[in-house]
Design an enzyme around this catalytic site. Structure first.
Site, PDB file in Angstrom:
ATOM      1  N   ASP A 195       4.534   6.026 -14.497  1.00  0.00           N
ATOM      2  CA  ASP A 195       3.666   5.481 -13.455  1.00  0.00           C
ATOM      3  C   ASP A 195       2.195   5.780 -13.769  1.00  0.00           C
ATOM      4  O   ASP A 195       1.784   6.941 -13.824  1.00  0.00           O
ATOM      5  CB  ASP A 195       4.091   6.141 -12.127  1.00  0.00           C
ATOM      6  CG  ASP A 195       3.475   5.485 -10.925  1.00  0.00           C
ATOM      7  OD1 ASP A 195       2.571   4.651 -11.089  1.00  0.00           O
ATOM      8  OD2 ASP A 195       3.903   5.823  -9.803  1.00  0.00           O
ATOM      9  N   ASP A 248       3.078  -1.391  -4.184  1.00  0.00           N
ATOM     10  CA  ASP A 248       4.293  -0.847  -3.572  1.00  0.00           C
ATOM     11  C   ASP A 248       4.833  -1.728  -2.443  1.00  0.00           C
ATOM     12  O   ASP A 248       4.086  -2.239  -1.617  1.00  0.00           O
ATOM     13  CB  ASP A 248       4.009   0.556  -3.011  1.00  0.00           C
ATOM     14  CG  ASP A 248       3.784   1.580  -4.118  1.00  0.00           C
ATOM     15  OD1 ASP A 248       3.618   1.169  -5.288  1.00  0.00           O
ATOM     16  OD2 ASP A 248       3.767   2.779  -3.808  1.00  0.00           O
TER      17      ASP A 248
HETATM   18  C1  GLA Z   1       3.389   4.958  -6.863  1.00  0.00           C
HETATM   19  C2  GLA Z   1       4.569   4.059  -7.234  1.00  0.00           C
HETATM   20  C3  GLA Z   1       5.711   4.302  -6.260  1.00  0.00           C
HETATM   21  C4  GLA Z   1       6.107   5.774  -6.289  1.00  0.00           C
HETATM   22  C5  GLA Z   1       4.898   6.665  -6.002  1.00  0.00           C
HETATM   23  C6  GLA Z   1       5.221   8.129  -6.221  1.00  0.00           C
HETATM   24  O1  GLA Z   1       2.849   4.587  -5.638  1.00  0.00           O
HETATM   25  O2  GLA Z   1       4.198   2.703  -7.233  1.00  0.00           O
HETATM   26  O3  GLA Z   1       6.821   3.481  -6.587  1.00  0.00           O
HETATM   27  O4  GLA Z   1       6.640   6.069  -7.558  1.00  0.00           O
HETATM   28  O5  GLA Z   1       3.810   6.328  -6.837  1.00  0.00           O
HETATM   29  O6  GLA Z   1       4.121   8.963  -6.053  1.00  0.00           O
END
Ligand code: GLA
Length: 392
Positions: A151, A219
């Site tokens: 990520d 998200d």
């Molecule tokens: C980001 C990602 C999410 C999750 C969070 C965790 O927002 O897009 O899917 O993994 O980080 O902190």
């Protein structure tokens, strides 16, 4: 040559060889169909620990979801502890023994996934892999990890400071390539999931930096408008998906309580047509029969997991009424009629619009009902609802 230049040169080389590779490459071993499983983030966020992961693995097996195809149990952010004097990452107190946890998950016939960031910190502020990529990949392999979600997060600021879009992108590509190489060097098959929220048209290059899947959006939340916005924003991306390389519109919210059953069926149908990864994001130990019936619907899962590995796309839109179709192996098609309005709507669909000449066999997948041969399908679709058909 700097790392950045190397990354760009590698990419340029790949871009030129890709068409030939696609024509002759054998089916990939990893993620030949979109990955299926569960991820901790949508329901548990930071409240994830060893006992909860074990309980989810138990429920995955006992509920029948494992046998319906869900395999990965993925720990998202907040498992990370400190590095020791040698720089080796250790889990925090919530995860006393990651190897033992992996053994447990494997003993259930499931696989274990983990999460990190190419930056120094993860999105939740925990230790990232920056400068420790090879070491972390080795640690994951030694634990028995089968899937890594990587990520972007804290790599963002250094990209912004780079001064130009091209330089920022080069930093990003180099980071993803570095972990790809580190994972490959372990010799363990580890699904590589890129998460950078769909920046820089990742669908065009995610596969060339080793991604088996890449997030195409920000998200998801457990609300119908957000789910719908994310799902419909995938229009036009179908040509970038193929076995081993999938667009990822984020994890499922089915069963988390923010949508009704009609809306969750829409969510599941759209994700199946999109050949999206199906990563349940609910508490598997507390599923209503309705939630289970949505997640475990084998005919809908078969649309997602179809061996042809082709993503569907929008074929018609009329205001709030949308028709999406996904080509399936053997010439059949899955067709979703979506009514995104707040009132029930009459929808009519001529099978010629999906490329069929004349009447074709039709089956309503959620109703589990054969409809006989038809040329035109008509139905009243409830507000926010869908009819998912298999034609041919
Ligand atoms: C980001 C990602 C999410 C999750 C969070 C965790 O927002 O897009 O899917 O993994 O980080 O902190």
């Amino acid at each position: 040559m700097t790392a950045m230049k190397k990354a760009l040169a590698a990419l340029a080389g790949l871009a030129m060889t890709l068409p030939t590779l696609a024509a002759t490459a054998p089916a990939p071993k990893l993620a030949a169909t979109p990955p299926m499983g569960w991820n901790s983030w949508n329901h548990f966020a930071a409240r994830i620990d060893d006992a909860t992961v074990r309980a989810q693995a138990d429920a995955m097996a006992s509920s029948g979801l494992r046998d319906a195809g869900y395999r990965y149990i993925n720990i998202d952010d907040t498992w990370e502890g400190k590095r020791d004097a040698e720089g080796v990452i250790h889990p925090n107190a919530k995860f006393p023994d990651m190897k033992a946890l992996a053994d447990y998950v494997h003993s259930k016939g499931l696989k274990l996934g983990i999460y990190s960031s190419p930056g120094p910190k993860t999105c939740a502020g925990y230790e990232g892999s920056f400068g420790h990529e090879a070491q972390d990949a080795k640690t994951y392999a030694a634990w028995g990890i089968d899937y890594l979600k990587y990520d972007l997060c804290s790599l963002g600021p250094s990209m912004q400071a780079a001064g130009s879009i091209e330089k920022a992108q080069a930093i990003e590509l180099a980071a993803y390539i570095k972990m790809r190489d580190a994972l490959r060097a372990t010799g363990r098959p580890i699904v590589y999931s890129l998460c950078q929220y769909g920046f820089d048209q990742v669908w065009r290059w995610g596969g060339s930096v080793g991604g088996n899947l890449w997030r195409t959006t920000g998200d998801i939340t457990d609300k119908y408008p957000r789910m719908l916005q994310i799902g419909l924003s995938q229009a036009g991306l179908s040509k970038y998906a193929r076995p081993g390389q999938w667009n990822d519109p984020d994890m499922l919210e089915v069963g988390n309580g923010g949508m009704n059953a009609i809306e969750y069926r829409t969510h599941m149908s759209l994700w199946a047509i999109l050949a999206a990864p199906l990563l349940a994001g609910n508490d598997l130990t507390k599923m209503s029969p309705e939630t289970l019936s949505i997640l475990a619907n084998r005919e809908v899962i078969a649309v997602d997991q179809d061996p042809a590995g082709r993503q569907g796309d929008r074929i018609k839109v009329e205001g709030p009424l949308e028709v999406w179709a996904k080509p399936l192996a053997g010439g059949a098609k899955a067709v979703g009629l979506f009514n995104t309005s707040d009132l029930p709507a009459n929808m009519a669909f001529d099978v010629a619009q999906a490329g069929f000449k004349g009447a074709v066999r039709a089956r309503d997948l959620w109703a589990a009902k054969n409809l006989g041969k038809l040329k035109t399908y008509r139905a009243v679709i409830p507000a926010h609802g869908v009819v998912l058909l298999r034609l041919g």
